[in-house]
Design an enzyme around this catalytic site. Structure first.
Site, short mmCIF file in Angstrom:
data_model
loop_
_atom_site.label_atom_id
_atom_site.label_comp_id
_atom_site.label_asym_id
_atom_site.label_seq_id
_atom_site.Cartn_x
_atom_site.Cartn_y
_atom_site.Cartn_z
CG HIS A 254 -1.29 -2.39 -2.03
ND1 HIS A 254 -1.06 -3.65 -2.54
CD2 HIS A 254 -0.35 -1.58 -2.59
CE1 HIS A 254 -0.03 -3.61 -3.37
NE2 HIS A 254 0.42 -2.36 -3.41
CG HIS A 383 5.44 5.00 -3.75
ND1 HIS A 383 4.11 4.73 -3.56
CD2 HIS A 383 5.93 4.00 -4.51
CE1 HIS A 383 3.80 3.60 -4.17
NE2 HIS A 383 4.87 3.14 -4.76
#
Length: 405
Positions: A254, A383
């Protein structure tokens, strides 16, 4: 099948500047899009795929899955991948017919589930609407307007300038949980909405979130980002929830994402004279230092002092690190970033990319072989596709508009 080599290992300069690496990135993106197009079955919605690309039975229909596919195939449209527009339309139909709550408004997390409404899922609805609009789907504009009314009216907390996390079907608050992950993906969606519409409110709300996490929380915590918070936005160091979406401690993946988004916001804001670029670089650098394992790959979670908590090596932190390093290279062409960029792509090509069937393996074991401790099949396109396509776009913002067939 695409070539296994991400670029000429002995090449001088930067891979992002080299035609063969750029061709390789595009080929990888097209291979992934070709694999996941099988997600569209005969009925409504999308299927979760097994490692060979066949539908898995009895998998839940969750909001982030359909919205990420809409976003991904909207990017696919930008590079001219056949069938992308139909995938986007199929997903938009499903969001409207199955996830939207016609009685109370908002969007349920799981079709046929308990009716929970999560900020995390709503952020991805905004991302899907913005990306579809950029790709030319005008019907996405009403969706964007609707989801923004929900996010602004139900989730936004004016005092802290952040989004709350979760409600019941009829908008009752059932917990005091607040989280970084939903807010980080809200920044992603807000920036996409700004790029799609030019409206300043999206940039302003993203700035408020970045001010809290990047300008305040990260430097106060040695450039690591605690995941979980109390109702008054104090760090909840004892919290441990869902092992995928809410693991305890800090999640370096993150930090890569938020660092890249901080640079994107700075660029969209006209590159003001602030500390955001250096803060973004420190976030990314600390995550690399903490997470890269001696055997290669990135550890999933850490304690608050940077000690590895969970050694699981998932695909998505590697993809997000690639995106972050590509953004730094676009910014100032630092040779140290190029070393990391090559290292990450080489490791991904050797261990995560399924060169024979398409898609990426979601996890590898301690021997570097595919395994699965949390995920079923190959759960995600979003992703890895971004890791391939964002480096192909000129600059560090407006990536979707910068892609060409």
């Amino acid at each position: 099948m695409t070539d296994r080599t991400p670029g000429p290992l002995d090449a001088e300069g930067f891979w992002l500047d080299q035609a063969d690496h750029r061709r390789w990135l595009r080929a990888q993106a097209e291979a992934q899009l070709a694999f996941f197009i099988a997600s569209r079955g005969a009925g409504p919605g999308f299927d979760t795929l097994d490692p060979r690309g066949h539908p898995l039975p009895d998998q839940p229909r969750e909001l982030h899955t359909v919205t990420r596919l809409v976003h991904s195939y909207a990017l696919g449209e930008r590079i001219g991948f056949p069938g992308s527009a139909a995938m986007v339309e199929h997903g938009l139909d499903y969001i409207a017919s199955h996830h939207r709550d016609p009685t109370h408004g908002g969007y349920v997390w799981t079709v046929g589930g308990d009716g929970l409404k999560l900020a995390y899922g709503h952020a991805f609805v905004l991302l899907a609407a913005a990306s579809a609009l950029i790709a030319g789907h005008e019907r996405a504009r009403p969706l964007l307007d609707d989801i923004w009314q929900v996010l602004a009216g139900r989730y936004w907390e004016k005092g802290p300038g952040l989004f709350a996390d979760e409600f019941t079907l009829d908008w009752r608050a059932f917990s005091t949980y607040r989280g970084m992950n939903a807010n980080m993906h809200a920044v992603e969606a807000l920036l996409a909405a700004h790029e799609a519409t030019g409206e300043g409110v999206f940039l302003d709300r993203a700035d408020s979130i970045l001010a809290f996490f990047v300008d305040r929380i990260a430097p106060e915590n040695d450039w690591r980002l605690p995941e979980h918070y109390t109702a008054d936005w104090q760090i909840d160091r004892g919290y441990a929830g869902d092992p995928m979406f809410r693991p305890a401690g800090t999640t370096p993946g993150h930090s890569f994402e938020l660092g890249r988004l901080a640079l994107q916001h700075w660029d969209l804001s006209g590159r003001p004279a602030t500390d955001r670029p250096s803060a973004a670089r420190r976030l990314i650098a600390q995550a690399l230092e903490d997470a890269w394992l001696p055997e290669g790959g990135l550890a999933y979670t850490h304690d608050f002092d940077g000690t590895v908590a969970r050694h699981n090596r998932f695909w998505w932190p590697v993809t997000e690190a690639i995106g972050a390093l590509a953004t730094l290279i676009e910014l100032d062409r630092d040779p140290a970033d190029e070393i990391w960029y090559r290292r990450l792509w080489t490791f991904a090509s050797d261990h995560f990319i399924d060169h024979d069937r398409g898609g990426w393996f979601p996890e590898i074991d301690r021997h570097g072989q595919p395994t699965s401790t949390i995920f079923a099949g190959k759960p995600d396109l979003y992703h890895a596709l971004q890791a391939c396509l964002f480096p192909l776009a000129p600059g560090i913002s407006h990536a979707a508009r910068g892609l060409t067939p």
